[in-house]
Design an enzyme around this catalytic site. Structure first.
Site, PDB file in Angstrom:
ATOM      1  N   GLN A 115      88.500  34.758 -32.624  1.00 35.13           N
ATOM      2  CA  GLN A 115      89.576  34.891 -33.614  1.00 35.13           C
ATOM      3  C   GLN A 115      89.058  34.628 -35.022  1.00 35.13           C
ATOM      4  OE1 GLN A 115      92.567  36.384 -32.437  1.00 35.13           O
ATOM      5  NE2 GLN A 115      90.900  36.557 -30.967  1.00 35.13           N
ATOM      6  N   HIS A 162      88.018  37.616 -37.248  1.00 29.57           N
ATOM      7  CA  HIS A 162      88.975  38.555 -37.839  1.00 29.57           C
ATOM      8  C   HIS A 162      89.043  38.431 -39.355  1.00 29.57           C
ATOM      9  CE1 HIS A 162      91.031  40.497 -34.517  1.00 29.57           C
ATOM     10  NE2 HIS A 162      91.060  39.354 -33.859  1.00 29.57           N
ATOM     11  N   GLU A 188      99.263  30.957 -32.128  1.00 25.61           N
ATOM     12  CA  GLU A 188      99.433  32.357 -31.725  1.00 25.61           C
ATOM     13  C   GLU A 188      98.897  32.544 -30.304  1.00 25.61           C
ATOM     14  OE1 GLU A 188      96.841  35.106 -33.724  1.00 25.61           O
ATOM     15  OE2 GLU A 188      97.964  36.855 -33.010  1.00 25.61           O
ATOM     16  N   HIS A 189      97.647  32.125 -30.094  1.00 22.32           N
ATOM     17  CA  HIS A 189      97.020  32.223 -28.764  1.00 22.32           C
ATOM     18  C   HIS A 189      96.660  30.833 -28.287  1.00 22.32           C
ATOM     19  CE1 HIS A 189      95.597  35.969 -30.919  1.00 22.32           C
ATOM     20  NE2 HIS A 189      96.207  36.495 -29.869  1.00 22.32           N
ATOM     21  N   ASP A 227      93.790  40.803 -26.279  1.00 18.49           N
ATOM     22  CA  ASP A 227      93.754  41.583 -27.514  1.00 18.49           C
ATOM     23  C   ASP A 227      93.713  43.083 -27.247  1.00 18.49           C
ATOM     24  OD1 ASP A 227      93.850  39.406 -29.143  1.00 18.49           O
ATOM     25  OD2 ASP A 227      91.728  39.390 -29.672  1.00 18.49           O
ATOM     26  N   HIS A 252     145.379  39.257 -40.863  1.00 18.04           N
ATOM     27  CA  HIS A 252     144.764  39.170 -39.530  1.00 18.04           C
ATOM     28  C   HIS A 252     145.850  38.881 -38.488  1.00 18.04           C
ATOM     29  CE1 HIS A 252     141.103  38.521 -41.874  1.00 18.04           C
ATOM     30  NE2 HIS A 252     140.369  38.537 -40.774  1.00 18.04           N
TER      31      HIS A 252
HETATM   32  N1  LIG Z   1      98.955  37.990 -35.606  1.00 14.06           N
HETATM   33  C1  LIG Z   1      98.634  39.134 -35.050  1.00 14.06           C
HETATM   34  O1  LIG Z   1      99.327  39.587 -34.139  1.00 14.06           O
HETATM   35  C2  LIG Z   1      97.416  39.899 -35.521  1.00 14.06           C
HETATM   36  C3  LIG Z   1      96.934  41.007 -34.792  1.00 14.06           C
HETATM   37  C4  LIG Z   1      95.834  41.723 -35.300  1.00 14.06           C
HETATM   38  C5  LIG Z   1      95.240  41.328 -36.496  1.00 14.06           C
HETATM   39  N2  LIG Z   1      95.734  40.238 -37.148  1.00 14.06           N
HETATM   40  C6  LIG Z   1      95.247  39.837 -38.447  1.00 14.06           C
HETATM   41  O2  LIG Z   1      95.423  40.954 -39.303  1.00 14.06           O
HETATM   42  C7  LIG Z   1      94.578  40.801 -40.427  1.00 14.06           C
HETATM   43  C8  LIG Z   1      93.877  42.079 -40.762  1.00 14.06           C
HETATM   44  O3  LIG Z   1      93.394  41.899 -42.067  1.00 14.06           O
HETATM   45  P1  LIG Z   1      92.549  42.960 -42.826  1.00 14.06           P
HETATM   46  O4  LIG Z   1      92.281  42.391 -44.156  1.00 14.06           O
HETATM   47  O5  LIG Z   1      91.416  43.375 -41.973  1.00 14.06           O
HETATM   48  O6  LIG Z   1      93.492  44.247 -42.956  1.00 14.06           O
HETATM   49  P2  LIG Z   1      94.961  44.443 -43.562  1.00 14.06           P
HETATM   50  O7  LIG Z   1      95.278  45.881 -43.348  1.00 14.06           O
HETATM   51  O8  LIG Z   1      95.914  43.451 -43.047  1.00 14.06           O
HETATM   52  O9  LIG Z   1      94.791  44.179 -45.120  1.00 14.06           O
HETATM   53  C9  LIG Z   1      94.095  45.042 -45.960  1.00 14.06           C
HETATM   54  C10 LIG Z   1      94.904  45.259 -47.223  1.00 14.06           C
HETATM   55  O10 LIG Z   1      95.101  44.020 -47.882  1.00 14.06           O
HETATM   56  C11 LIG Z   1      95.303  44.252 -49.243  1.00 14.06           C
HETATM   57  N3  LIG Z   1      94.528  43.308 -50.037  1.00 14.06           N
HETATM   58  C12 LIG Z   1      93.298  42.784 -49.752  1.00 14.06           C
HETATM   59  N4  LIG Z   1      92.903  41.985 -50.765  1.00 14.06           N
HETATM   60  C13 LIG Z   1      93.885  42.008 -51.697  1.00 14.06           C
HETATM   61  C14 LIG Z   1      94.045  41.396 -52.990  1.00 14.06           C
HETATM   62  N5  LIG Z   1      93.126  40.572 -53.480  1.00 14.06           N
HETATM   63  N6  LIG Z   1      95.193  41.643 -53.656  1.00 14.06           N
HETATM   64  C15 LIG Z   1      96.153  42.454 -53.149  1.00 14.06           C
HETATM   65  N7  LIG Z   1      96.045  43.070 -51.943  1.00 14.06           N
HETATM   66  C16 LIG Z   1      94.918  42.854 -51.238  1.00 14.06           C
HETATM   67  C17 LIG Z   1      94.820  45.647 -49.550  1.00 14.06           C
HETATM   68  O11 LIG Z   1      95.912  46.432 -49.913  1.00 14.06           O
HETATM   69  C18 LIG Z   1      94.239  46.142 -48.237  1.00 14.06           C
HETATM   70  O12 LIG Z   1      94.588  47.497 -47.994  1.00 14.06           O
HETATM   71  C19 LIG Z   1      93.615  39.661 -40.081  1.00 14.06           C
HETATM   72  O13 LIG Z   1      94.065  38.496 -40.754  1.00 14.06           O
HETATM   73  C20 LIG Z   1      93.786  39.494 -38.584  1.00 14.06           C
HETATM   74  O14 LIG Z   1      93.504  38.191 -38.177  1.00 14.06           O
HETATM   75  C21 LIG Z   1      96.811  39.546 -36.700  1.00 14.06           C
HETATM   76  N1  LIG Z   2      93.424  38.892 -32.036  1.00 11.81           N
HETATM   77  C1  LIG Z   2      94.274  39.832 -32.741  1.00 11.81           C
HETATM   78  C2  LIG Z   2      95.659  39.227 -32.819  1.00 11.81           C
HETATM   79  O1  LIG Z   2      95.654  38.049 -33.523  1.00 11.81           O
HETATM   80  C3  LIG Z   2      94.353  41.180 -32.080  1.00 11.81           C
HETATM   81  C4  LIG Z   2      93.071  41.941 -32.002  1.00 11.81           C
HETATM   82  C5  LIG Z   2      92.883  43.267 -32.138  1.00 11.81           C
HETATM   83  N2  LIG Z   2      91.579  43.542 -31.954  1.00 11.81           N
HETATM   84  C6  LIG Z   2      90.976  42.412 -31.700  1.00 11.81           C
HETATM   85  N3  LIG Z   2      91.884  41.436 -31.731  1.00 11.81           N
HETATM   86 ZN   LIG Z   3      91.382  39.393 -31.801  1.00 10.18          ZN
END
Ligand SMILES: NC(=O)c1ccc[n+]([C@@H]2O[C@H](COP(=O)([O-])OP(=O)(O)OC[C@H]3O[C@@H](n4cnc5c(N)ncnc54)[C@H](O)[C@@H]3O)[C@@H](O)[C@H]2O)c1
Ligand SMILES: N[C@H](CO)Cc1c[nH]c[nH+]1
Ligand SMILES: [Zn+2]
Length: 433
Positions: free
Chosen positions: A262, A265, A330-331, A364, A423
């Site tokens: 995690q 990510h 979350e997990h 995941d 009413h």
């Molecule tokens: N909780 C869940 O169920 C779950 C599942 C999968 C992934 N995740 C999380 O999703 C997230 C994915 O993040 P990511 O960054 O790879 O993709 P993302 O698509 O969430 O974010 C990217 C976007 O963030 C914006 N951004 C980045 N920096 C910025 C700034 N300084 N100012 C304004 N906007 C900005 C931009 O518009 C960019 O397109 C990770 O935190 C991951 O842990 C959570």
């Molecule tokens: N761990 C993420 C949810 O927090 C989901 C994900 C997608 N691919 C890998 N991991």
């Molecule tokens: Zn994951």
């Protein structure tokens, strides 16, 4: 040597320190709030033009108009046909497993008829149009396409609008193939707060949706929080988290890699180990320091563990359960001898992974349950993304003449008690002489 915070439940300030490490404010501050607020207002005012500008800025693109950011359905189909057979089979297997699981969640309408002929019930309908946020800033997430779209389809949502950022204009073929498998209706290569705003308010090109679902980074999570009310949202599914409860008898390398899974990510992700065995915690630390050197995403993992990781020494397994329930992760991995028994004591977690052989990573991708899960302690009141998020309920009331008379008398008394005479009289008209 990675410096990870270590806490012991015997520390007098244990709960205060833990609270600080978990706080929403530890990943989000006024700067994030103000940035997102500004983007939402601007997209609401200027529509497509603002979305294009923010996309060019944050995703390092150089497009001139919103139409350039729509990915045609034929392009999705081409991706599906061009990916390797192994990738296609894995996506299809994952989609099938998600579908079987989701079908168990389908809510059905129900009603019953009272003795006087009055019918009461609940009518379940699917939402009309939903926006699916697929993250794409630091990694590509074909799995999140399936996790968003499959339950929506099972619920019967007629129109799915997907958004996914494509930093530097790089489109991920597996993401497009997953969108083809899931039969989404339109795809826009936009992300972040500007994509959430486009879905929530609508623009000339992006249709306004009824609900925005899906995971994302702190900008996405903050934007979803702020558009709630204009549209529905599923939950706060922000930076990923894992909490491993281990009795000290699992291979420490396995636990270290589960924590990495995690942490890799996002720098804002949070990985926590809870264990009653001090020697084992030392072994996991050694594994972390050795294995992190092999990781392609070493920098992200190290930052996440250094800033947000925690190794917690508890005195007993009962105390481990107490800490886990407080954190509401979350997990939650229960890497212990009696995981099913321990799971009965868990009251707050997005998903519970039981036993030494259940790596969170299978959840995941392909176990069946959804990977879009509540973060930042919101598992105290939120649930995994499911078919129910794409359905809503309307109450049904159909009074017989007799029922109208019986209920009219009760309603009349209560209405007059509230001083609401219209009413009362409306109900009284239907009372039998
Ligand atoms: N909780 C869940 O169920 C779950 C599942 C999968 C992934 N995740 C999380 O999703 C997230 C994915 O993040 P990511 O960054 O790879 O993709 P993302 O698509 O969430 O974010 C990217 C976007 O963030 C914006 N951004 C980045 N920096 C910025 C700034 N300084 N100012 C304004 N906007 C900005 C931009 O518009 C960019 O397109 C990770 O935190 C991951 O842990 C959570
Ligand atoms: N761990 C993420 C949810 O927090 C989901 C994900 C997608 N691919 C890998 N991991
Ligand atoms: Zn994951």
């Amino acid at each position: 040597m990675l410096n990870i915070t270590e806490l012991n439940t015997t520390d007098s300030d244990f709960w205060t320190k833990l609270q600080d490490l978990l706080a929403w404010e530890s990943v989000s501050d006024d700067a994030v709030f103000n940035t997102v607020n500004g983007i939402l207002k601007d997209v609401r005012k200027r529509g497509d033009a603002a979305v294009v500008e923010y996309t060019n800025r944050f995703d390092r693109m150089s497009v001139g108009s919103m139409t350039e950011l729509e990915i045609p359905l034929a392009r999705l189909q081409a991706a599906l046909e061009n990916i390797t057979p192994e990738h296609r089979a894995a996506l299809e297997q994952a989609a099938a497993r998600l579908k079987s699981y989701a079908e168990h969640q389908l809510l059905n309408s129900w009603s019953y008829t009272e003795a006087d002929g009055t019918l009461l019930g609940q009518q379940v309908t699917a939402l009309d149009r939903v926006g699916l946020y697929v993250p794409g800033g630091k990694a590509a997430y074909p799995s999140s396409v399936l996790m968003n779209a499959v339950p929506a389809k099972v619920a019967g949502v007629p129109e799915l609008i997907m958004v996914v950022p494509t930093p530097d204009g790089e489109v991920n073929e597996l993401v497009l193939a997953a969108a083809a498998i899931s039969n989404v209706d339109r795809v826009f290569a936009i992300g972040g707060a500007q994509a959430v705003a486009a879905l929530a308010y609508g623009t000339a090109t992006v249709p306004q949706v009824d609900k925005v679902v899906g995971p994302g980074n702190i900008y996405v999570a903050t934007a979803k929080r702020m558009v709630y009310g204009t549209v529905g949202i599923d939950m706060i599914a922000g930076p990923s988290e894992i909490l491993v409860v281990c009795d000290g008898k699992t291979n420490p390398d396995w636990i270290a890699m589960d924590l990495f899974s995690q942490a890799e990510h996002d720098e804002d992700a949070q990985s926590i180990l809870v264990c009653p065995d001090a020697t084992f915690i030392e072994q996991v630390k050694a594994s972390i320091n050795r294995l992190v050197e092999e990781m392609p995403r070493k920098e992200i993992i190290s930052t996440s563990l250094r800033n947000r990781g925690v190794l917690i020494h508890v005195q007993t397994m009962d105390e481990a359960v107490k800490v886990a329930n407080y954190i509401a992760p979350e997990h939650l991995e229960l890497s212990v001898a009696n995981p099913r028994e321990m799971a009965t004591q868990i009251r707050h977690a997005g998903a519970i992974f039981m036993g030494r052989y259940t790596a969170e990573a299978v959840g995941d991708y392909c176990a069946g349950p959804n990977h879009v899960l509540p973060t930042s302690r919101t598992a105290r009141f939120s649930s995994p993304l499911g078919v129910y998020d794409f359905q809503k309920r309307s109450s049904l009331i159909d009074c017989s003449a007799e029922g109208a008379s019986t209920l009219g008398k009760i309603a009349s008394i209560l209405a007059r008690g509230e001083g609401l005479i219209a009413h009362a009289r409306s109900a009284e008209y239907r009372i039998k002489d």
